[in-house]
Structures are given as C-alpha cells and as structure tokens.
Scaffold this motif. Structure first.
Motif, short mmCIF file in Angstrom:
data_model
loop_
_atom_site.label_atom_id
_atom_site.label_comp_id
_atom_site.label_asym_id
_atom_site.label_seq_id
_atom_site.Cartn_x
_atom_site.Cartn_y
_atom_site.Cartn_z
N GLY A 247 11.72 -3.11 8.95
CA GLY A 247 11.18 -2.28 10.21
C GLY A 247 10.12 -1.25 9.64
O GLY A 247 9.39 -0.71 10.24
N LEU A 248 10.81 -0.65 8.56
CA LEU A 248 10.20 0.70 8.13
C LEU A 248 8.45 0.00 7.58
O LEU A 248 7.43 0.78 7.79
N ARG A 249 8.43 -1.16 7.11
CA ARG A 249 7.27 -1.64 6.47
C ARG A 249 6.01 -1.65 7.78
O ARG A 249 5.07 -1.51 7.69
N ARG A 250 6.82 -2.42 8.93
CA ARG A 250 5.95 -2.60 9.93
C ARG A 250 5.69 -1.39 10.65
O ARG A 250 4.28 -1.12 11.06
N MET A 251 6.46 -0.32 10.67
CA MET A 251 5.97 0.99 11.26
C MET A 251 4.92 1.72 10.29
O MET A 251 3.93 2.03 10.96
N LEU A 252 4.98 1.47 9.08
CA LEU A 252 3.94 2.18 8.33
C LEU A 252 2.72 1.48 8.44
O LEU A 252 1.71 1.84 8.38
N THR A 253 2.76 0.00 8.48
CA THR A 253 1.56 -0.83 8.53
C THR A 253 0.93 -0.11 9.96
O THR A 253 -0.18 -0.26 9.85
N ARG A 254 1.60 -0.21 10.96
CA ARG A 254 1.10 -0.01 12.31
C ARG A 254 0.39 1.71 12.22
O ARG A 254 -0.57 1.71 12.81
N ARG A 255 0.98 2.56 11.58
CA ARG A 255 0.26 3.74 11.18
C ARG A 255 -0.88 3.69 10.53
O ARG A 255 -1.81 4.50 10.87
N VAL A 256 -1.02 2.93 9.50
CA VAL A 256 -2.16 2.98 8.72
C VAL A 256 -3.19 2.10 9.69
O VAL A 256 -4.29 2.54 9.69
N ALA A 257 -2.54 1.03 10.33
CA ALA A 257 -3.77 0.52 11.30
C ALA A 257 -4.29 1.36 12.20
O ALA A 257 -5.34 1.32 12.61
N ALA A 258 -3.70 2.19 12.88
CA ALA A 258 -3.96 3.20 13.89
C ALA A 258 -4.98 4.13 13.15
O ALA A 258 -6.12 4.29 13.82
N THR A 259 -5.02 4.40 12.05
CA THR A 259 -5.84 5.39 11.42
C THR A 259 -7.21 4.60 11.34
O THR A 259 -8.37 5.07 11.39
N VAL A 260 -7.10 3.46 10.84
CA VAL A 260 -8.09 2.63 10.66
C VAL A 260 -9.05 2.28 11.87
O VAL A 260 -10.18 2.54 12.00
N SER A 261 -8.48 1.98 12.96
CA SER A 261 -8.71 1.51 14.27
C SER A 261 -9.40 3.02 14.83
O SER A 261 -10.56 2.67 15.33
N GLU A 262 -8.86 4.07 14.78
CA GLU A 262 -9.53 5.23 15.27
C GLU A 262 -10.81 5.50 14.64
O GLU A 262 -11.77 5.88 15.10
#
Length: 278
Positions: A247-262
């Motif tokens: 769950g922690l890995r998925r959360m961190l992946t999503r946060r990184v992906a949010a930065t890239v998409s923005e």
C-alpha cells in the motif's frame, strides 16, 4: 524523403560536449539544472540527439548506428529533435524525435501495415487522419544515469511537455507512435489517451518483443494529462492501507505520478526551460 545533409549517429563524448557547450553559452537560462532545446534536423544539436538515440537504442535493443541510419534515414529531413541538456555537467541527458507529415510519410504509419495486417488507407480512415498535421513520436531515449531519482522525473517530463508545447505551436492535429511495454505503461499512467492503431494488438518491433502502435488525438492530450494529476493525487492520500508495504508503494507511486502529470499537463516549472534557438 531522404535528407540532403549528412547525419551522424556516432559522436565522441568530446564532440557532444563541445556542441552542448556552444548551445549553453549562446542560450543561458535563468535557473534550473536542465534545459530542453528544440533542434532542426540539420543542426549540430540534432547530431547530438542522434548519437544519444543510438547509444540508448543499441544498449536496449541492439540497434547500432547502421540500423538507426537505415531505419530513420528516409525521415531525417522531416525530423525535429527535443534535447534535454544537463547544464551542470554540460552533457545531453535525453532526446525525443518527432517526424512530421500529414499521415503518409511518418515511420509508424509506414511500418504498421506489415505488423498489424491493416493497410495505410484503413489506418488513416480509422482515426480521421484526413490531411491535418501528424507527429510521429518516433524515439524517446533517456540515458540510464537520468532514469533514477529526481532527475528521471524532470528529464522525461521535459521531453513530454516540449512535445505538447511545440506541437501546439505547429498546429499538430494527430500523433502516432510505436511504444514498447515500458513506454506504453508510463505514458498511459500519465493520463495520455492512447488508442490502439486501427484496433491492433502488441507485436515485436525493432528489438522490442512487446510493442504497440498507438494513436493520440493531439488536442486532447494536455487536458487529459492535467486531469489525471488530480486522480493520482486523490489516490495518493494517506490511508490505513498504506501501512502495508504494498500500500505504501502504491501511495508513493501515485504521488510521483501526480507530480509528473501536473508538470506535463500544465507546464508547471518546465515551460520556461524550453528553448527554441533562432
């Protein structure tokens, strides 16, 4: 179309450094470690880009200078290069090549029929490519040292954002590409609306065992990527499930992906670092 100028896929590190140093001296930017230069096909920077393409593609897929010249030679005159330069080290970090035409005459559409069993006319009709400008995202290569840590995010994000900014300026209507499994996953995660070219499935291509030919409605890309940032941000909020390692890995992946998409969708912290030499 065959280029009327000499192209080079083999440059020494010293030659690449000299060209990048000349560019940086002529185009100082106010801040940031990285800058993305837009280079025409007959410029010294384009050869730096070609050499980086060859270096990465040879290591990853076994495509040496002879293969690269044979595959991309017919498209050199219609190629545009985006070259990310590490200002701190004075070296190129990543490159992307766009091939521009109006449907026929880009590599993805020329090569696809052999692999997907659909002729060019059917491909063009399937996606409404009836004369508007088409970009083929023909290559994207990032050196291994820039694929880990924070630099990997900024280098790839700059290449994707430059694609959107310069494509909009040039009035691009459609985009196509051949994507290996990793690129397909990463670009899709960013929120890019990808359609299988004429409904095709994966196939082997130029050393990639799992490749997909895709179509993108160019004007729809930036809004979709920007919207995906909010989706990733919501999914990246701290929840009880994050207490588990997965769950922690998925959360961190999503946060990184949010930065890239923005960054890619809006140009935040990137647009001022895109340089089009006069």
């Amino acid at each position: 179309m065959t280029a009327a100028f000499r192209t080079r896929y083999e440059l020494s590190p010293a030659q690449a450094r000299r060209v990048t140093a000349e560019f940086l001296a002529a185009h100082p930017t106010p801040r940031g470690r990285f800058v993305c230069a837009v280079a025409g096909p007959d410029t010294p920077l384009a050869d730096v880009g070609r050499a980086l393409e060859r270096q990465v593609f040879q290591h990853t897929f076994g495509n040496d200078a002879a293969v690269m010249a044979a595959e991309y030679g017919p498209y050199e005159a219609n190629s545009l290069f985006f070259l990310v330069i590490d200002r701190r080290r004075g070296v190129p970090a990543g490159v992307a090549r766009m091939i521009e035409s109006t449907g026929r005459g880009v590599k993805t559409i020329d090569d696809a029929p052999e692999h997907i069993g659909v002729d060019v006319e059917t491909i063009l009709a399937a996606h409404g490519m009836d004369g508007g400008l088409v970009w083929d995202c023909a290559t994207l290569a990032v050196l291994p040292k820039y694929r880990g840590g924070r630099s990997s995010l900024i280098v790839s994000s700059m290449l994707y954002r430059t694609f959107l900014v310069i494509g909009r300026r040039r009035g691009i209507r459609h985009a196509v590409s051949m994507l290996d499994r990793g690129a397909y996953r990463n670009i899709g995660l960013m929120g890019t609306p990808l359609e299988p070219l004429a409904g095709s499935g994966p196939f082997a291509y130029l050393g990639s065992p799992e490749n997909r030919a895709v179509y993108m409605d160019f004007p729809a890309i930036a809004p979709a990527v920007a919207a995906q940032a909010a989706v990733h941000r919501r999914a990246g909020r701290l929840r009880l499930s994050a207490l588990r390692p997965s769950g922690l890995r998925r959360m961190l992946t999503r946060r990184v992906a949010a930065t890239v998409s923005e960054r890619v969708g809006t140009g935040k912290d990137i647009d001022e670092l895109i340089v089009v030499p006069v």
